[in-house]
Structures are given as structure tokens and as C-alpha cells.
Scaffold this active site. Structure first.
Site, PDB file in Angstrom:
ATOM      1  N   ASP A 148      29.765  40.300  42.563  1.00 49.55           N
ATOM      2  CA  ASP A 148      30.520  40.522  43.795  1.00 49.55           C
ATOM      3  C   ASP A 148      31.931  39.951  43.635  1.00 49.55           C
ATOM      4  O   ASP A 148      32.088  38.740  43.447  1.00 49.55           O
ATOM      5  CB  ASP A 148      29.797  39.836  44.961  1.00 49.55           C
ATOM      6  CG  ASP A 148      30.254  40.340  46.312  1.00 49.55           C
ATOM      7  OD1 ASP A 148      31.247  41.078  46.374  1.00 49.55           O
ATOM      8  OD2 ASP A 148      29.607  40.001  47.318  1.00 49.55           O
ATOM      9  N   ASP A 149      32.936  40.810  43.682  1.00 53.44           N
ATOM     10  CA  ASP A 149      34.350  40.382  43.600  1.00 53.44           C
ATOM     11  C   ASP A 149      34.721  39.773  42.251  1.00 53.44           C
ATOM     12  O   ASP A 149      35.653  38.970  42.166  1.00 53.44           O
ATOM     13  CB  ASP A 149      34.690  39.368  44.699  1.00 53.44           C
ATOM     14  CG  ASP A 149      34.723  39.979  46.079  1.00 53.44           C
ATOM     15  OD1 ASP A 149      34.455  41.183  46.202  1.00 53.44           O
ATOM     16  OD2 ASP A 149      35.021  39.254  47.043  1.00 53.44           O
ATOM     17  N   CYS A 207      33.255  45.952  49.438  1.00 53.89           N
ATOM     18  CA  CYS A 207      31.833  45.792  49.125  1.00 53.89           C
ATOM     19  C   CYS A 207      30.956  46.913  49.667  1.00 53.89           C
ATOM     20  O   CYS A 207      30.231  47.571  48.919  1.00 53.89           O
ATOM     21  CB  CYS A 207      31.330  44.455  49.671  1.00 53.89           C
ATOM     22  SG  CYS A 207      32.265  43.009  49.135  1.00 53.89           S
ATOM     23  N   HIS A 260      24.146  44.253  52.275  1.00 52.60           N
ATOM     24  CA  HIS A 260      25.424  44.593  52.920  1.00 52.60           C
ATOM     25  C   HIS A 260      25.559  46.072  53.266  1.00 52.60           C
ATOM     26  O   HIS A 260      26.674  46.614  53.295  1.00 52.60           O
ATOM     27  CB  HIS A 260      26.605  44.140  52.050  1.00 52.60           C
ATOM     28  CG  HIS A 260      27.817  43.770  52.857  1.00 52.60           C
ATOM     29  ND1 HIS A 260      29.025  43.424  52.289  1.00 52.60           N
ATOM     30  CD2 HIS A 260      28.021  43.704  54.202  1.00 52.60           C
ATOM     31  CE1 HIS A 260      29.894  43.134  53.218  1.00 52.60           C
ATOM     32  NE2 HIS A 260      29.315  43.305  54.401  1.00 52.60           N
ATOM     33  N   ASP A 296      31.199  45.082  42.000  1.00 54.32           N
ATOM     34  CA  ASP A 296      31.379  46.115  43.024  1.00 54.32           C
ATOM     35  C   ASP A 296      32.834  46.513  43.200  1.00 54.32           C
ATOM     36  O   ASP A 296      33.145  47.624  43.618  1.00 54.32           O
ATOM     37  CB  ASP A 296      30.766  45.694  44.361  1.00 54.32           C
ATOM     38  CG  ASP A 296      31.256  44.339  44.863  1.00 54.32           C
ATOM     39  OD1 ASP A 296      32.093  43.700  44.202  1.00 54.32           O
ATOM     40  OD2 ASP A 296      30.785  43.913  45.943  1.00 54.32           O
ATOM     41  N   GLN A 297      33.775  45.620  42.887  1.00 56.68           N
ATOM     42  CA  GLN A 297      35.208  45.924  42.893  1.00 56.68           C
ATOM     43  C   GLN A 297      35.927  44.799  42.167  1.00 56.68           C
ATOM     44  O   GLN A 297      35.295  43.892  41.659  1.00 56.68           O
ATOM     45  CB  GLN A 297      35.765  46.084  44.309  1.00 56.68           C
ATOM     46  CG  GLN A 297      35.741  44.847  45.170  1.00 56.68           C
ATOM     47  CD  GLN A 297      34.527  44.773  46.055  1.00 56.68           C
ATOM     48  OE1 GLN A 297      34.010  45.773  46.500  1.00 56.68           O
ATOM     49  NE2 GLN A 297      34.045  43.566  46.301  1.00 56.68           N
TER      50      GLN A 297
END
Length: 603
Positions: free
Chosen positions: A43-44, A83, A144, A350-351
């Protein structure tokens, strides 16, 4: 003679049988043998945070081993830079705008557990299709993608409704508010608005006082006082609500049961790793899919005691290295269970990294996007260029590099085809099967164009012409970084996609990503002779793409994301502040399953 012939026949049958068994055990995975899947999604995480993508100061040996033993995608792109939409794209293989999982306003993700939006059940995930093929499926970590629709326990958007047999994790996400005594993400994102509002109210009040003093305007002070009182009461209610944000939204679930509210960060990575390993052990004798959706490295950052202060990059580095440890534990378990050769492993984020993340003490809590411009919530390369690592021993060539554009949406058709499931015929699938590219059966992905949305607004397009190494990218609008010259929108915490927060470009900004991956020098008709031709081709592609996008019910509308008390998940009662579970959690087993001697003493 007949007895001798029968004996030879039986012997031949036995030889053939043993040869088949040997081939099955030693020749890797044939085309008709379905693999298991372990999917790691960070995540991130910045692409520049990993050793295999050039980082020399963070220790990520286990993640790096996937590149050494498998394939590294150098041009892997997320379908969205936030996200919720990115995760919807991964699971469905479709641009999130097709499923209504993008926003038309300021907020582009779910922020309350008691919202009513979520991934629609009529969307087909690759998890559903694998479950129909007899796979056991589990999601460990962050979801999420919504929870409830009409009541607090209908769980219409729960992972179980999208194919997961087992769920252990967060139905919402990890936010700064989830950490005891942590800062408030809402204030971080709205401080500019709050500051401006206070200035305007103060100015208006002094103006009214002056006009009243000069007898130029008769001010109804009693009415005005009532308005201010109502506003003050509303503000008090809002403050009280935000003070309970952690209890209401920071939830840990096991299947459909809340087991900790609010969840504790103590040994959280160890607990989730232990759950993942237990799932592998329970399902080692039949096909499985494990979706390991890490909470790392989204803020609030955390790391267990064994990792605190061990990295060269503060709490962010500690968090990355703890995640790498977890990846290593799961890979070791695959090896111990003799499942490595039967399992396709995938790692991504995710990004891109959230570059605006700075702690209250001034410590950088966002990652590094390497040479790429911008970060999370933008369609500059730093926001959407993500790690892409795949390992399948005996099938994928170790150490291979693939340089053409690929997408995280490609996971859907790749998994579905390998599992011999049927691809949906009633919807557009935007992903493309990666296996021909990974096996070097083709030189270029089927993606000719990739479209990049900022929330619901198409902001950029990427073109990889057939039989060419060139990769062109145009931006129709870009975020206004603040302060000027920065790599992010530090005034709003994340960049926005509309109004005064962006700049439109006519003609669009055109970049040659092969020679300028950092997007620093937009091309002109002078610097690129084919300038107008390239823009014309990409304009036509946009028109064709938009004709095929059918509007879907917006899951991230204000009505869907706002808090609704009747949808609030609560393990006790609202009057008891929705509190349950031990604050310290449980420790991971120390019986050899989980190695506590990491991090290593050497880089």
C-alpha cells in the site's frame, strides 16, 4: 507365452505410470496444470523503495529475490493512483470507472466503515472465477472496497461476496487516526479550507462591526448570534465524531466477525503473516489463492519492536523492512510445504508513494518514486509506475526483464486463463494475459493504449505503437503542485482532479517516455517531427475508448461515502464506544514458522 505377454504388458503400464509421476513431480507446471497463486499487494509503496528497482539503502532481500528468481516488469502501471479504484481494477481487470468505483468530487476513496458504497456484486472478480474452479481463496490484510448497504451486518460488499472463502483484515483501511494519539487525516486534508474559512468569517465579522459602528448597515445581532451558535454546536458535534473515528472505523475482522475494534498495531504484521501461513498449511493439498494485501506502508506507519529503529530511513524504512520480512516468511513456507514450483507469486503496489506524507515532527513518512515525477493521486509516472514481480520456478525464466507497458489489470486474464476458468463474455475486460509476454512467446504486450483517470476524469493516455519500442504519453490536465516546484500538493495533502487544483493543456503535454521517463521535457512540433500525427492518433484512441465506457452507478458519490449510523459496524454498542478485543493482540508463533531473527545484521 500369453502369461509372458501379459507380464510384459503389466510392466509397460507400470513404467508409463512411474514416468508420468516423475514428469509431474520434476518437469514443472505443464500448460494443463493449474498453479496456486500468492499475490502480494503493498500500500503506497514507491517503486524506488526496493533494491531490485535500484534502492541501495533499504533492505528488501526477500522481495528482491522474486526478481532474481523470476521476471521483473520495468514498465508496470497501476490503473488508478488511489487505493480504492486501483484495488477494484486489480480484482476485476477493468478500469474502475466501468464499475462506478471512481469519484466526481474531492474524496476518491472510502473514508468511513459506515458508508454504503462498495464494489458492486455484479462485478466479476478473478477470485469468484477461481472459487468456481475449486480453489480455496483468502484475503489477508486491507480490503477498502466497501462493507454494508442497508444494515450494519448485511455485508453486501464484504470480501466473501466477491469470492474470498476466508478474510482476516481491515474492511476499511489504515489511516493516521487509527494510531493512538495519532494526527487527524481530515485536518491534514482540509487545513487549507479551514484556514481560508476562518479568515473569511473573521473578515466578515469585522466588516459587519465596522458598518454597524458607522451606521451604514443595521445588523440583526440576535439573528446573527443564533446562526453563530448553531454553527458552533455543529462544530462541537463534528469534533466529537472525529474524536471517536478510531473506534468507529479502525476495525479488524475475521470472516464476518469483528475481533478487534479499534485494531491494535502491536504485532499486527506478525498476526497477519501467521494467518497467511496457516491458510497455506490448511490448503497445501489442493489449489489455492492467497491475496496478501499489506497495510504497509500506508500511514499511520508502524513497525513491531524487532524492526523499530533498524533501517536507515526512520519509521518508513522500518515499515518497509518489516513487510519484506513478512514476504520472506510466506515464501519460506511455500518452500517448506514443497509448493514453490506449483505457485505463481506476484508482487506489486496499489499505486506510487504518497510524497506529501510528513509526520507532525517533520519526518518523511512517504516513500520514494525513484526517477519518476509526482506521486500518489496523480497520473505523473510517480503516481502510477509500480513494482511488478512474478515468480514461477520452472515456467518463468529467472532474472528476465520485460520493458514494455503492462498494467495491474493484467492480473485478471492471466490468472483466469491459467486456472482454465472461462473469461466473462458480458463485459469489457481491459487487462491482457501476461503469460505470452512473460514466456517470450511475443515481444510486446497486447496493450497499445492505456488510459489514465484522475478519479472519474480522463487525464492522460499512453501509446505503445505496434512493432515499435516507442512509448508516448499525453497529459490533458495535470495537478497544480504546491508549493511551486514541489513534487506534490502539500496544501491539500493529496492532489485533486478538478477546478482550481489543476491546469488544462491545449495542446496536451506530450512526452517520449523512452527517452524522458521523468517527464521533464514536453515535446513540441520542433523537437518531434511527428508531433501532430502522434496527437491525432491518441485523440482518436480516446474517442474510441470513451464510446465504450458505459456509465455505472457511482459508488463513491457523497451519498455513498458519508457516515450512516445505521450502517456502523460495532462489536459492542455505540454507547460503549464500539470497543472490543485485546489492545495488544496476539504474538506470532515462535516455533520456527515465523523467524524472529530478522532484520539481518548486514544489508
Amino acid at each position: 507365452m500369453r502369461e509372458a505377454a501379459a507380464g510384459r504388458s503389466n510392466m509397460n503400464i507400470l513404467v508409463v505410470f512411474f514416468l508420468l509421476q516423475w514428469a509431474k513431480a520434476n518437469l514443472g507446471q505443464s500448460a494443463n496444470l493449474r498453479p496456486n497463486y500468492v499475490l502480494f499487494v503493498a500500500d503506497d509503496l514507491g517503486i524506488g523503495d526496493l533494491g531490485c528497482y535500484g534502492n541501495t539503502t533499504l533492505r528488501t532481500p526477500h522481495i528482491d529475490s522474486l526478481a532474481e528468481d523470476g521476471v521483473l516488469l520495468t514498465h508496470h502501471v497501476a490503473a488508478a493512483s488511489l487505493c480504492t479504484p486501483s484495488r477494484a481494477a486489480i480484482l476485476t481487470g477493468r478500469y474502475p470507472v466501468r464499475s462506478g468505483m471512481t469519484s466526481f468530487h474531492r474524496i476518491g476513496v472510502f473514508i468511513f466503515a459506515a458508508g454504503s458504497g462498495g464494489l458492486p456484486t455484479n462485478e466479476t472478480t478473478f477470485v469468484k472465477l477461481l472459487k468456481e474452479q475449486g480453489y480455496s481463496t483468502a484475503l489477508i490484510g486491507k480490503w477498502h472496497l466497501g462493507l454494508n448497504c442497508e444494515t450494519s451486518d448485511d455485508h453486501c460488499h464484504h470480501p466473501a461476496r466477491h469470492g474470498f472463502d476466508y478474510f482476516y483484515g481491515l474492511p476499511l483501511t489504515n489511516l493516521r487516526n487509527c494510531k493512538p494519539n495519532g494526527s487527524n487525516v481530515f485536518i491534514m486534508g482540509s487545513q487549507h479550507v479551514i484556514h481560508t474559512t476562518l479568515q473569511l468569517v473573521t473578515l466578515a465579522l469585522f466588516t459587519l462591526l465596522l458598518l454597524d459602528y458607522l451606521a451604514l448597515l443595521r445588523v440583526p445581532w440576535r439573528t446573527l448570534g443564533s446562526v453563530f451558535l448553531a454553527a458552533a454546536l455543529l462544530l462541537v458535534v463534528l469534533v466529537l465524531f472525529l474524536s471517536q473515528f478510531r473506534n468507529l472505523n479502525c476495525i479488524l475482522m475475521q470472516d464476518e466477525k469483528i475481533i478487534q475494534q479499534p485494531f491494535s498495531f502491536d504485532n499486527l504484521t506478525q498476526r497477519m503473516t501467521s494467518e497467511a501461513i496457516s491458510f497455506l498449511e490448511r490448503n497445501s493439498d489442493h489449489p489455492f489463492l492467497l491475496f496478501m494485501s499489506y497495510i504497509h506502508v500506508h500511514t499511520a506507519l508502524y513497525a513491531s519492536q524487532e524492526f523499530l529503529g533498524k533501517s536507515k530511513h526512520g519509521l518508513y524504512g522500518d515499515s518497509v523492512e518489516e513487510m519484506d520480512w513478512s514476504v520472506g516468511q510466506i515464501l519460506s513456507s511455500l518452500e517448506r510445504l514443497k509448493l514453490s514450483k506449483q505457485t505463481l507469486v506476484y508482487f506489486t503496489s496499489d499505486q506510487g508513494a504518497h510524497v506529501e506524507e510528513i509526520s507532525d515532527s517533520g519526518e518523511m513518512h512517504g516513500g520514494w518514486n525513484g526517477i519518476y515525477r509526482g506521486g500518489k493521486s496523480t497520473n505523473w509516472e510517480g503516481g502510477i509506475r509500480v513494482p511488478g514481480l512474478l515468480r514461477w520456478p520452472g515456467v518463468l525464466t529467472a532474472g528476465k526483464r520485460v520493458h514494455g507497458p503492462t498494467s495491474n489489470m493484467d492480473l485478471f486474464p492471466t490468472i483466469v486463463n491459467l486456472a482454465q476458468a472461462k473469461m466473462p463474455s458480458n463485459r469489457i475486460i481491459d487487462g491482457r494475459d501476461l503469460m505470452p509476454l512473460l514466456r517470450a512467446e511475443v515481444e510486446q504486450s497486447e496493450h497499445e493504449f492505456l488510459f489514465h483517470y484522475c478519479n472519474s476524469y480522463l487525464s492522460a493516455v499512453r501509446w505503445h505503437p505496434r512493432n515499435s519500442s516507442a512509448v508516448w504519453k499525453v497529459h490533458f490536465f495535470t495537478p497544480n503542485f504546491n508549493p511551486e516546484g514541489a513534487q506534490g500538493c502539500f496544501d491539500t495533502y493529496v492532489c485533486q482532479c478538478y477546478g482550481r487544483y489543476i491546469s488544462y493543456h491545449d495542446p496536451p503535454l506530450l512526452y517520449d517516455l523512452l527517452s524522458d521517463p521523468s517527464e521533464t521535457a514536453p515535446l513540441t512540433p520542433t523537437s518531434e517531427p511527428r508531433y501532430h500525427q502522434i496527437l491525432a492518433v491518441m485523440s482518436t484512441a480516446v474517442e474510441d475508448h470513451q464510446k465504450g465506457v458505459t456509465p455505472a452507478p457511482n459508488q463513491l458519490s457523497l451519498a455513498n461515502i458519508l457516515w450512516k449510523p445505521w450502517l456502523q459496524p460495532c462489536c459492542s454498542t455505540l454507547w460503549e464506544h464500539c470497543h472490543c478485543g485485546k489492545e495488544g493482540g496476539k504474538s506470532a508463533p515462535q516455533d520456527g514458522t515465523v523467524d524472529s531473527d530478522y532484520p539481518p545484521t548486514e544489508a
